[in-house]
Design an enzyme around this catalytic site. Structure first.
Site, mmCIF file in Angstrom:
data_model
loop_
_atom_site.group_PDB
_atom_site.id
_atom_site.type_symbol
_atom_site.label_atom_id
_atom_site.label_comp_id
_atom_site.label_asym_id
_atom_site.label_seq_id
_atom_site.Cartn_x
_atom_site.Cartn_y
_atom_site.Cartn_z
ATOM 1 N N TYR A 7 -24.673 22.238 -28.068
ATOM 2 C CA TYR A 7 -25.980 21.638 -27.819
ATOM 3 C C TYR A 7 -26.235 20.456 -28.754
ATOM 4 O O TYR A 7 -26.840 19.465 -28.351
ATOM 5 C CB TYR A 7 -27.092 22.703 -27.917
ATOM 6 C CG TYR A 7 -27.265 23.432 -26.612
ATOM 7 C CD1 TYR A 7 -26.581 24.613 -26.352
ATOM 8 C CD2 TYR A 7 -28.054 22.884 -25.605
ATOM 9 C CE1 TYR A 7 -26.707 25.251 -25.123
ATOM 10 C CE2 TYR A 7 -28.184 23.513 -24.376
ATOM 11 C CZ TYR A 7 -27.505 24.694 -24.140
ATOM 12 O OH TYR A 7 -27.618 25.304 -22.919
ATOM 13 N N HIS B 72 -36.701 23.414 -17.446
ATOM 14 C CA HIS B 72 -35.631 24.053 -18.216
ATOM 15 C C HIS B 72 -35.693 23.696 -19.697
ATOM 16 O O HIS B 72 -34.713 23.887 -20.424
ATOM 17 C CB HIS B 72 -34.262 23.661 -17.635
ATOM 18 C CG HIS B 72 -34.054 24.192 -16.251
ATOM 19 N ND1 HIS B 72 -33.039 23.770 -15.427
ATOM 20 C CD2 HIS B 72 -34.755 25.107 -15.535
ATOM 21 C CE1 HIS B 72 -33.120 24.418 -14.269
ATOM 22 N NE2 HIS B 72 -34.154 25.219 -14.301
ATOM 23 N N CYS C 236 -37.250 29.225 -32.769
ATOM 24 C CA CYS C 236 -36.696 30.457 -33.341
ATOM 25 C C CYS C 236 -36.111 31.279 -32.197
ATOM 26 O O CYS C 236 -36.770 31.475 -31.171
ATOM 27 C CB CYS C 236 -37.819 31.252 -34.036
ATOM 28 S SG CYS C 236 -37.323 32.944 -34.446
ATOM 29 N N CYS D 144 -34.432 30.391 -38.858
ATOM 30 C CA CYS D 144 -35.901 30.270 -38.769
ATOM 31 C C CYS D 144 -36.479 30.545 -40.157
ATOM 32 O O CYS D 144 -36.149 31.571 -40.784
ATOM 33 C CB CYS D 144 -36.430 31.299 -37.764
ATOM 34 S SG CYS D 144 -38.224 31.505 -37.810
ATOM 35 N N SER E 240 -28.555 19.423 -6.739
ATOM 36 C CA SER E 240 -27.707 20.055 -5.721
ATOM 37 C C SER E 240 -28.493 21.111 -4.954
ATOM 38 O O SER E 240 -28.078 21.592 -3.916
ATOM 39 C CB SER E 240 -26.492 20.692 -6.392
ATOM 40 O OG SER E 240 -26.944 21.635 -7.372
#
Ligand code: APR
Length: 252
Positions: free
Chosen positions: A69, A121, A129, A154, A196
């Site tokens: 990510y 999303h 956290c 966190c 899609s």
């Protein structure tokens, strides 16, 4: 796609009073962000997004998921919205109501100036956290987190931080989804761009608009997607080429 179809779409959009735009990964492709169905490149070529974007993958290997990510977040921050994003933002000054509902986590619609964007999303540039210890979501400021561990932890409860995105097998943010559903049920036009139409529940939104609101559906995609069969107009082409032409016709 013919110029007659394009003109017809522009006429419908120009008359719209409650326009909903539903965008997917194809919307960001011309900004240089690969779609989910594109093969992953480089270091990540050996992985399938559906193996990494899940709670189980994060529990199994938090560092790997975090680093994937982080690489995508830096990629998103390094690219720019394209003419299609700016065209959608420009629609707001020309039409009564424009709401963008996106499956994309890259934040490009907002960066292009769209002011009413529902990020179904989540957003890859935000962090939270992983235990949502102070409510869902417990947002965290990445710059303020200790870098002693990867992923960072966190500061409130010590659980790992994670990107504020929706993973497979997770529920969408309730308020975002319920607002998206009611907007689609009341839309008079839905402009679907670069999806899609496979992943639920986002993929059901055009059907909801068609069934409840009898909305006019316009699909923009270089390939025929799952939603094209229920659309009133299918404009074959890319977001970056079609959307600016639509806005030019609406503005004429
Ligand atoms: N312009 C418009 N559409 C495009 C372009 C383009 N330049 N390039 C590709 N497309 C189309 C493809 O033909 C495809 O139909 O965009 C679509 C992308 O489909 P997906 O990769 O499945 O992306 P999306 O529909 O957004 O996936 C939904 O699935 O993996 C999850 O959470 C993830 O948000 C994602 C969701």
């Amino acid at each position: 796609m013919s110029s007659v179809q394009l003109q017809r779409a522009a006429d419908v959009l120009k008359r719209s009073e409650r326009l909903v735009v539903l965008s997917g990964a194809g919307m960001s492709k011309e900004s240089g962000i690969p779609t989910f169905r594109d093969a992953m490149e480089g270091l990540w070529a050996q992985f399938d997004p559906e193996e990494l974007a899940t709670p189980r993958a994060f529990q199994r290997n938090p560092r790997l998921v975090w680093e994937w990510y982080e690489s995508r977040r830096l990629q998103v921050l390094a690219v720019q919205p394209h003419a299609g994003h700016y065209a959608l933002a420009a629609l707001e000054a020309r039409l009564a109501q424009v709401v963008v509902i996106t499956q994309n986590v890259d934040g490009l619609h907002k960066r292009a100036g769209s002011t009413d964007v529902i990020e179904l999303h989540g957003n890859i540039t935000q962090h939270k956290c992983s235990a949502d210890c102070r409510g869902a979501p417990t947002l965290l400021d990445l710059a303020a987190l200790s870098q002693d561990s990867v992923p960072p932890r966190c500061p409130y409860c010590g659980a790992y931080a994670r990107p504020n995105v929706v993973w497979f097998e997770e529920y969408l943010p309730e308020d975002a989804l319920s607002r998206a559903m009611s907007l689609c049920a009341n839309a008079d036009v839905v402009l679907i761009v670069g999806t899609s139409g496979i992943v639920q529940p986002a993929a059901s939104l055009p059907y909801l608009a068609k069934r409840n609101g009898r909305a006019f559906l316009i699909d923009v995609n270089p390939e025929r997607d799952e939603i094209a069969p229920i659309c009133d107009l299918y404009l074959q082409g890319t977001a970056g080429s079609i959307l600016p032409r639509l806005v030019a016709l609406i503005s004429a």
